[in-house]
Write an enzyme that holds these catalytic residues in place. Structure first.
Site, PDB file in Angstrom:
ATOM      1  N   ALA A 106      46.863  47.554  34.516  1.00  0.00           N
ATOM      2  CA  ALA A 106      45.705  46.588  33.607  1.00  0.00           C
ATOM      3  C   ALA A 106      45.569  45.229  35.014  1.00  0.00           C
ATOM      4  O   ALA A 106      45.319  45.082  36.560  1.00  0.00           O
ATOM      5  CB  ALA A 106      46.221  45.243  33.213  1.00  0.00           C
ATOM      6  N   ALA A 108      42.712  40.889  35.162  1.00  0.00           N
ATOM      7  CA  ALA A 108      42.295  39.757  35.337  1.00  0.00           C
ATOM      8  C   ALA A 108      41.940  39.470  36.265  1.00  0.00           C
ATOM      9  O   ALA A 108      41.900  40.095  37.275  1.00  0.00           O
ATOM     10  CB  ALA A 108      43.652  39.330  34.078  1.00  0.00           C
ATOM     11  N   SER A 109      41.563  38.212  35.895  1.00  0.00           N
ATOM     12  CA  SER A 109      40.619  36.801  36.973  1.00  0.00           C
ATOM     13  C   SER A 109      41.615  36.681  37.781  1.00  0.00           C
ATOM     14  O   SER A 109      41.499  36.759  38.928  1.00  0.00           O
ATOM     15  CB  SER A 109      39.877  36.202  35.636  1.00  0.00           C
ATOM     16  N   VAL A 110      42.571  36.379  37.495  1.00  0.00           N
ATOM     17  CA  VAL A 110      44.047  35.931  38.612  1.00  0.00           C
ATOM     18  C   VAL A 110      45.084  36.571  39.418  1.00  0.00           C
ATOM     19  O   VAL A 110      44.623  36.705  40.874  1.00  0.00           O
ATOM     20  CB  VAL A 110      44.334  34.563  37.349  1.00  0.00           C
ATOM     21  N   ALA A 111      45.238  38.118  38.464  1.00  0.00           N
ATOM     22  CA  ALA A 111      46.001  38.825  39.180  1.00  0.00           C
ATOM     23  C   ALA A 111      45.815  40.495  38.217  1.00  0.00           C
ATOM     24  O   ALA A 111      45.297  40.510  37.567  1.00  0.00           O
ATOM     25  CB  ALA A 111      47.333  38.391  39.358  1.00  0.00           C
ATOM     26  N   LYS A 127      52.828  42.428  40.458  1.00  0.00           N
ATOM     27  CA  LYS A 127      51.890  41.813  39.879  1.00  0.00           C
ATOM     28  C   LYS A 127      51.010  41.192  41.203  1.00  0.00           C
ATOM     29  O   LYS A 127      51.726  40.519  41.917  1.00  0.00           O
ATOM     30  CB  LYS A 127      51.758  40.203  39.199  1.00  0.00           C
ATOM     31  N   ASP A 258      52.409  30.574  24.342  1.00  0.00           N
ATOM     32  CA  ASP A 258      51.265  31.203  23.972  1.00  0.00           C
ATOM     33  C   ASP A 258      52.070  33.012  23.174  1.00  0.00           C
ATOM     34  O   ASP A 258      51.910  34.184  24.080  1.00  0.00           O
ATOM     35  CB  ASP A 258      50.956  31.299  25.049  1.00  0.00           C
TER      36      ASP A 258
END
Length: 527
Positions: A106, A108-111, A127, A258
């Site tokens: 997967a 995402a924007s950060v990792a 990660k 979250d």
């Protein structure tokens, strides 16, 4: 190929949104704002996700739109991930892992996440933080601060919202999220706290394989919890999730903030698995007790106790009209009585009470907004798993959990709260309040602290500040007019078309200050 400077790109993006806002299509604005943020990339997406927590600043339509933000970014090459891993741990990849998938699981924007296998055969995920992301975020935040500082100079009314302080708060939160050591610490803390909760699993961090750039964690497979919505298995998962959160909120004092369905997975053994620990909230002992008393007061429709708990939690600050707030809380609680217990939203009730205490110059502390957001998400997920879930009824079945927070007996669900319980609560709180008062007196040379609140002085203070600012502007403009006239009379300095340049500059500056002063007077509808 010429590339648009980043500052111009930001200004144009928000300028386009401003034009859309001027067209007076309010129903389209939240999605337009979301699209604007997405075009600006990672930094603004993460800032906006943090801004979606600010229920005290944004309308619900905007919060919902920002909560849906997704980073549309391609994964970075696996070779770059390998370089980052080897640099972080100071060893070749084949010494660290028996197997490593270069294709990310997967992104995402950060990792992004890669599957791997440890030398001892354990399945793990790795990660890896996106290369250059910290530098990019720092640069964007500096540009954003400059742009906002300029905007507050042009539009002084923005200063009341303290935008620079908000950017600093969101930036601090974002830099914390970029450091994977912070997430690893959250995982360790909650994993240890929830070890006794049989219905919940937290994937363990593989120590010492954790740095700011890379984190190795146990691979915990599962199915999306959405597959269990409305099923008998979903009903069991809802009970497990509630128990886990009561334990986090009232016993541990730290909670996964979250709990939306995307961060929950159902394991084959019937347990829930929590993922993504970038946002974890915390409650100190007094806040946990106050939250327990608040929930109890809401269930028993005790407006006085609810107000006392709201003050302890920090929902109310500064000078306030106690009777007016208590009447407002009583109205909120009375509205609940006409609804079936299964439809009560405790999160919505707490939020409405918090709004009563949030005055013009008060911003609800971030840790309380994190708590409220977590409660909203928790209720939503519980009712998605079990549409008939009776939150109030389940809480009443678990009175002992609240008793741990309250350190006092809780009465039954029927009838008024016993007077003895109210007296016991007051007696229990008296030593703590007296001790706090004496400590303050000791810190102030033995003088007992007595606070006197004047109502309405905040507005007068603000008005006097505006008057003072206008006087300063007027004096500066007058000085520039006089200075320009003197320069004209003495023909000082270089000339342009027969006029002294210095005098022209002075007159232009004075005219600009005059226009700013006139605009301020018109905005206030009078002198």
């Amino acid at each position: 190929m010429l590339r648009t400077p980043r500052s111009i790109e930001i200004i144009l993006a928000f300028g386009g949104f401003a034009l859309a806002w001027l067209r007076h299509r309010p129903q389209e604005l939240p999605q337009r704002f979301k699209q604007t943020i997405e075009r600006l990339g990672t930094t603004f997406i993460k800032l906006a996700q943090g801004l979606s927590l600010r229920m005290d600043l944004l309308p619900k339509a905007y919060r919902d739109a920002l909560a849906e933000l997704q980073s549309r970014v391609a994964p970075f090459p696996g070779a770059e991930a390998i370089v980052a891993i080897e640099t972080a741990f100071g060893a070749p990849l084949d010494q660290l892992f028996a197997r490593f998938d270069t294709q990310p699981l997967a992104a995402a924007s950060v990792a992004q996440i890669h599957r791997a296998e440890m030398p001892d055969g354990r399945a793990v995920i790795v990660k890896v933080r996106r290369p250059g992301i910290v530098r990019q975020v720092g640069r964007d935040l500096r540009l954003l601060r400059r742009i906002v500082r300029g905007a507050t100079w042009l539009l002084p009314g923005l200063r009341r919202q303290r935008p620079l302080a908000l950017i600093d708060e969101l930036g601090k939160q974002l830099f914390g999220e970029l450091d994977l050591r912070h997430e690893a610490q959250n995982v360790r803390r909650l994993a240890a706290a929830l070890r006794q909760q049989g219905g919940l699993h937290v994937p363990a961090v593989i120590d010492p394989l954790v740095t700011a750039d890379v984190m190795v964690q146990e691979f915990a497979p599962g199915r999306p919890v959405s597959e269990r919505f409305g099923t008998p298995a979903g009903e069991e998962l809802a009970v497990s999730l509630l128990d886990a959160y009561l334990h986090q909120l009232f016993v541990v004092g730290a909670f996964h903030a979250d709990p939306h369905p995307g961060n929950l997975f159902a394991r084959d053994d019937g347990r829930l698995c929590l993922h993504d620990f970038g946002l974890v909230g915390s409650l100190d002992t007094l806040s946990r007790q106050a939250l327990g008393r608040m929930l109890e007061a809401v269930i028993y429709r005790d407006a006085e106790a609810a107000l006392a708990s709201a003050i302890e939690l920090g929902f109310v600050a500064g000078a306030f009209d106690r009777r007016a707030l208590q009447r407002g809380i009583d109205t909120i609680l009375a509205e609940l009585q006409g609804q079936p217990l299964a439809e009560w939203s405790l999160a919505e009730t707490l939020w409405r009470i918090a709004q009563l205490g949030a005055g013009e110059h008060f911003r609800i502390p971030r840790h309380l907004l994190v708590l409220l957001r977590a409660l909203f998400l928790l209720e939503s997920t519980l009712r998605a798993l079990d549409p008939r879930f009776d939150l109030v009824g389940e809480l009443m079945k678990r009175r002992e959990v609240l008793q741990t927070a309250l350190a006092a007996p809780v009465a039954g669900p029927a009838g008024p709260r016993p007077a003895g319980q109210l007296a016991l609560r007051s007696v229990r709180d008296l030593p703590r309040l007296l001790s706090h008062w004496l400590q303050q007196a000791h810190a102030d040379d033995g003088r007992p602290p007595i606070a006197i609140h004047h109502r309405g002085l905040e507005r007068l203070e603000s008005r006097l500040e505006r008057v003072g600012n206008r006087m300063v502007l007027a004096l500066l403009a007058l000085g520039l007019y006089v200075g320009g006239a003197v320069l004209m009379l003495h023909s000082a300095g270089p000339w342009l078309y027969g006029v002294p340049i210095a005098a022209v500059v002075a007159f232009v500056a004075a005219a600009g200050l005059s226009l700013k002063l006139i605009a301020a007077v018109f905005r206030s509808e009078g002198l």
